[in-house]
Scaffold this motif. Structure first.
Motif, PDB file in Angstrom:
ATOM      1  N   VAL A  38      84.283 101.294  83.357  1.00  0.00           N
ATOM      2  CA  VAL A  38      82.958 100.346  83.424  1.00  0.00           C
ATOM      3  C   VAL A  38      81.972 100.967  82.269  1.00  0.00           C
ATOM      4  O   VAL A  38      81.915 102.031  81.955  1.00  0.00           O
ATOM      5  N   LEU A  45      82.162 103.566  89.419  1.00  0.00           N
ATOM      6  CA  LEU A  45      83.353 102.975  90.004  1.00  0.00           C
ATOM      7  C   LEU A  45      83.924 103.962  91.075  1.00  0.00           C
ATOM      8  O   LEU A  45      83.806 105.150  91.050  1.00  0.00           O
ATOM      9  N   LEU A 120      82.665  98.455  92.478  1.00  0.00           N
ATOM     10  CA  LEU A 120      81.639  98.581  91.411  1.00  0.00           C
ATOM     11  C   LEU A 120      80.360  99.196  92.363  1.00  0.00           C
ATOM     12  O   LEU A 120      80.220  98.400  93.155  1.00  0.00           O
TER      13      LEU A 120
END
Length: 128
Positions: A38, A45, A120
């Motif tokens: 990310v 994550l 996420l």
């Protein structure tokens, strides 16, 4: 092989995107390692349980309690607060959790446990 996943969020919480990754991988009948990363300083994550939504609720509540907003008296030492009370706490949480994941792939499918999903975990109000 590389791709990008764009995820919309509406603030702090856990957002599962396992199906998007699985869909992309399904066109490859290969073994290997999937690497996810990310590119945001206030997100993480996680591989986490995806069967019971209370797990995500409890994780979010735990991290809110562990690292409260900067306007909480216990966080008065923070200096990076000009983007709001959730800004620096979001950076702290992202420093505590992974920003990348490595997941084994067998014949184009992630080798995850039965109840595992990819999430996420943004913790900043605008979104990652």
């Amino acid at each position: 092989m590389q791709t990008e996943f764009a995820l919309q969020t509406d603030g702090p919480g856990l957002y599962e995107f396992t199906s998007q990754v699985a869909g992309w991988l399904s066109s490859f009948d290969r073994d290997g390692v999937l690497t996810l990363f990310v590119r945001h300083t206030s997100c993480s994550l996680l591989v986490q349980e995806n069967a019971d939504p209370e797990v995500q609720t409890d994780l979010h509540a735990f991290f809110e309690r562990l690292v409260p907003p900067s306007d909480h008296p216990s966080m008065s030492y923070l200096r990076h607060t000009y983007e709001g009370p959730d800004d620096m706490p979001a950076h702290i949480k992202a420093a505590m959790m992974p920003v990348s994941l490595s997941i084994p792939v067998r014949q184009g499918r992630m080798v995850l446990g039965t109840w595992q999903g990819i999430y996420l975990f943004p913790d900043f109000r605008p979104f990652c």
